[in-house]
Design a protein around this motif. Sequence first.
Motif: not given
Length: 517
Positions: A343-352, A366-375, A377-381, A386-390
């Motif tokens: 994912w592109r780690a923009s503020a708008g994409n993270i909020a979505n 649970p599989e969906f929740r794990k995939i989105i939850g991990d994303l 965490v990765q996108a916020k980090a 200042g990195q553009p991608f998750s």
Amino acid sequence: MTCMGGVAMTMRRVKRMAAWVGAIVMMTGSAGAAWAQIPSAGIDDFKAPPDPRWGAITAADVEAAYRLIRDNHPGATPEIGDPAFRRALEAAHAQAQARAHEATSYQGYAATLNAFANGLGDKHIWSRPTLLPNLVRWPGMVVSKRGERWVITDTDEANHSMMGAALTACDGIPVAEFARRNLGGYRAVWRIGAQQIQAAPWLLIDEENPFIARPKACDFETAGGARTMTLDWLRAKRVDLLPRLQKAVGAGAAGFGLRKVGDGYWIAMEDLDAPGKAVAVQVAAEAAALRAAPFVVLDLRGNGGGSSLIGREVAAALFGKSNVEARLGSLTDTPCGGGDGTWRASAGNIANLEFLLELLGEQNGPEFRKIIGDLIVQAKAAHAKGQPFSGPTHCDRPPAPAKASGQPDGMKGRLIVLTDNKCFSSCLVVVDDFRSLGAYQVGQATDAATRYSEVREIYLPSGYSMFSTLQAVQVDADPDIGPFEPALAYDGDIADTAALERWVTGVAVRQAGPARP
């Protein structure tokens, strides 16, 4: 008395006028249904005067749409290495800016934003108007694209003799070029055949787009020979024409459910959202019977996408999860960004992403929740650094397993995937997966998309339209997904389910051959 007599005379005139108007309404069926307006002098020649305020409104919305794509779409970054997309974005933006200065009506506004979205080459990027003019014009004929021919498939009563005629040119321009000019810039990515088919019924519909010319006369090949017709453009209600235009596309509607057909089973899955999820649950419950059946049909007619995870669930029910992952790989254990990509780690994409987890987490398991939850965490980090991608933007694909022939073990009979021209987005991923699992595709060619995924949209500043962007990229995927051509094409009416079932059970199953060589 004179005054009262005058009133009485006036009332008689009013009653006569009401009776006369009522007669018109009776003759036309009803003022609302058969006519776009009561027949009145000067109505058909009226044109709203240019309104310069639309230029500023259009320009502001164009800039907001441009920023949405530039700041959130993966392809707009140099890290992804897609210079063709970046060039397309800048070219579409420049054209939209120029057209904004010429926009003097709502129709000009809408056409400018439609062309901007269309110029980016992926139907996931759209301008969705929040209001539409009630009236359009048509010449009493609707066009469908059948193969390379543009055929009249619906008419009003006055033009019934034109049914089946082939449109060959308008105002001296061959129909293929005329359609490319008038539809290709606004309603379809013209290199994709399915989108030409979807847009074709709008070819002779006038929405007052100021950037294209409404034809005055068109040439046809009829049963009686060549004919040139001067077009009589009539007003019509959009809502009355829409069902006719949708029918003229020539697509189907699978519906939802699991049923027995002949000796086999028919899985109807018209989307990959909640109704499709319910069908996947049915399939899992009946997995033993489906695996033992001589054939199973996965009917994806009308499927515009949703979550491709639902397709994986159906595949696992039919073949077993281990057999599916041996062919397709794991959705979670991958060095290339996971099942939902990088994912592109923009503020708008993270909020979505956070919105999606809250909205859909419980119902998707649970599989969906794990995939989105991990994303998240990765996108916020990544965003914090200042990195553009998750995740990775380039990936060395693991060595592909030797291409297997036929279907994997787990299912005795033949799997047939039925598609039409509406198959798009996650439906394309599902078709690609099932083809890799040895399924035999029948029906019509699918639509196509790109390796960019995960759409979201925003309101533009005026509120007159919404505009979308994509947020993720499948870094190990080919640049384009589809179109997928069927191994066996269906030339009949693909919306006629009963006839289609007879063809599948009588012809397609035999042509498909055995599940394994």
